[in-house]
Scaffold this motif. Sequence first.
Motif, PDB file in Angstrom:
ATOM      1  N   TRP A   1      -4.506   2.485   7.330  1.00 22.63           N
ATOM      2  CA  TRP A   1      -5.238   1.860   6.246  1.00 22.63           C
ATOM      3  C   TRP A   1      -6.472   1.161   6.786  1.00 22.63           C
ATOM      4  CZ3 TRP A   1       0.156   0.966   6.665  1.00 22.63           C
ATOM      5  CH2 TRP A   1       0.929   1.689   5.747  1.00 22.63           C
ATOM      6  N   GLN A   2      -7.446   1.021   5.913  1.00 24.24           N
ATOM      7  CA  GLN A   2      -8.716   0.385   6.264  1.00 24.24           C
ATOM      8  C   GLN A   2      -8.996  -0.753   5.284  1.00 24.24           C
ATOM      9  OE1 GLN A   2     -10.441   1.371   8.982  1.00 24.24           O
ATOM     10  NE2 GLN A   2      -8.797   2.845   9.340  1.00 24.24           N
ATOM     11  N   ARG A   3     -10.060  -1.482   5.519  1.00 24.40           N
ATOM     12  CA  ARG A   3     -10.460  -2.584   4.647  1.00 24.40           C
ATOM     13  C   ARG A   3     -10.604  -2.112   3.196  1.00 24.40           C
ATOM     14  NH1 ARG A   3     -14.757  -5.145   2.292  1.00 24.40           N
ATOM     15  NH2 ARG A   3     -14.776  -7.435   2.397  1.00 24.40           N
TER      16      ARG A   3
ATOM     17  N   CYS B   1      -1.454  -5.704   1.830  1.00 21.69           N
ATOM     18  CA  CYS B   1      -2.748  -6.370   1.845  1.00 21.69           C
ATOM     19  C   CYS B   1      -2.631  -7.745   1.216  1.00 21.69           C
ATOM     20  CB  CYS B   1      -3.786  -5.554   1.081  1.00 21.69           C
ATOM     21  SG  CYS B   1      -4.262  -4.054   1.930  1.00 21.69           S
TER      22      CYS B   1
ATOM     23  N   TYR C   1     -10.036 -10.208   3.426  1.00 16.34           N
ATOM     24  CA  TYR C   1      -8.953  -9.258   3.241  1.00 16.34           C
ATOM     25  C   TYR C   1      -8.181  -9.155   4.544  1.00 16.34           C
ATOM     26  CZ  TYR C   1     -11.074  -7.917  -1.136  1.00 16.34           C
ATOM     27  OH  TYR C   1     -11.581  -7.944  -2.410  1.00 16.34           O
TER      28      TYR C   1
ATOM     29  N   LEU D   1      -4.732  -7.107   6.405  1.00 14.29           N
ATOM     30  CA  LEU D   1      -3.764  -6.021   6.380  1.00 14.29           C
ATOM     31  C   LEU D   1      -2.606  -6.407   7.289  1.00 14.29           C
ATOM     32  CD1 LEU D   1      -2.810  -3.090   5.802  1.00 14.29           C
ATOM     33  CD2 LEU D   1      -4.191  -2.404   7.791  1.00 14.29           C
TER      34      LEU D   1
ATOM     35  N   LEU E   1       0.833  -1.195   0.000  1.00 14.23           N
ATOM     36  CA  LEU E   1       0.000   0.000   0.000  1.00 14.23           C
ATOM     37  C   LEU E   1       0.870   1.248   0.000  1.00 14.23           C
ATOM     38  CD1 LEU E   1      -2.646  -1.142   2.609  1.00 14.23           C
ATOM     39  CD2 LEU E   1      -2.962  -0.919   0.141  1.00 14.23           C
TER      40      LEU E   1
ATOM     41  N   GLN F   1      -9.187  -2.271  -2.710  1.00 11.88           N
ATOM     42  CA  GLN F   1      -8.778  -1.550  -3.915  1.00 11.88           C
ATOM     43  C   GLN F   1      -7.280  -1.662  -4.231  1.00 11.88           C
ATOM     44  OE1 GLN F   1     -10.110   2.439  -3.181  1.00 11.88           O
ATOM     45  NE2 GLN F   1     -12.239   1.820  -2.990  1.00 11.88           N
ATOM     46  N   ALA F   2      -6.556  -2.464  -3.469  1.00 12.45           N
ATOM     47  CA  ALA F   2      -5.103  -2.578  -3.664  1.00 12.45           C
ATOM     48  C   ALA F   2      -4.773  -3.121  -5.058  1.00 12.45           C
ATOM     49  CB  ALA F   2      -4.514  -3.488  -2.592  1.00 12.45           C
TER      50      ALA F   2
ATOM     51  N   ASP G   1      -8.979   0.062   1.611  1.00 17.67           N
ATOM     52  CA  ASP G   1      -7.666   0.151   0.970  1.00 17.67           C
ATOM     53  C   ASP G   1      -7.236  -1.215   0.452  1.00 17.67           C
ATOM     54  OD1 ASP G   1      -7.068   2.977   1.528  1.00 17.67           O
ATOM     55  OD2 ASP G   1      -7.045   2.308   3.625  1.00 17.67           O
ATOM     56  N   CYS G   2      -7.531  -2.262   1.212  1.00 20.84           N
ATOM     57  CA  CYS G   2      -7.176  -3.616   0.780  1.00 20.84           C
ATOM     58  C   CYS G   2      -8.062  -4.082  -0.372  1.00 20.84           C
ATOM     59  CB  CYS G   2      -7.251  -4.586   1.954  1.00 20.84           C
ATOM     60  SG  CYS G   2      -5.874  -4.380   3.104  1.00 20.84           S
TER      61      CYS G   2
ATOM     62  N   GLY H   1      -0.337   4.978   6.067  1.00 23.28           N
ATOM     63  CA  GLY H   1      -1.562   4.632   6.805  1.00 23.28           C
ATOM     64  C   GLY H   1      -2.086   5.813   7.593  1.00 23.28           C
TER      65      GLY H   1
END
Length: 119
Positions: free
Chosen positions: A61-63, A90, A98, A100, A55, A68-69, A65-66, A59
């Motif tokens: 970071w949230q779910r 992720c 998902y 992190l 990522l 859309q990684a 972000d994972c 950060g």
Amino acid sequence: MADYTAYDLDSTAADWNPTKGDWGSSRDVGYASWWPDASNDAVVSRADPRYAASLPGTGPWQRADCVQAGYGQPSARPVGDRLLEGRGICVVTSAGRYALLVVTRAVEKQLTVRVTVWE
């Protein structure tokens, strides 16, 4: 994460049932150290590199972000300096969750991460 060890992030075991050298389909993520050339260290996903992505930024970071990684994109592959302390990675687990991983410590042949797995 120990060198050449894989983990099942869907496992209910407190340590995610680590297996040294076993990179089977239920092993969601592992770590491979190429020390002393740490620029080649890698976090490896099952069907690597299809299910792991670094990522951008620091950060938090949230779910989302994972979700859309950039999975599978060479620019997002979790290798080398993308494994430094404070970096986020992720992973998509074999059960479709998902996860992190935030690197909290990176030393020779050992990567310490804080892990969050979302349903």
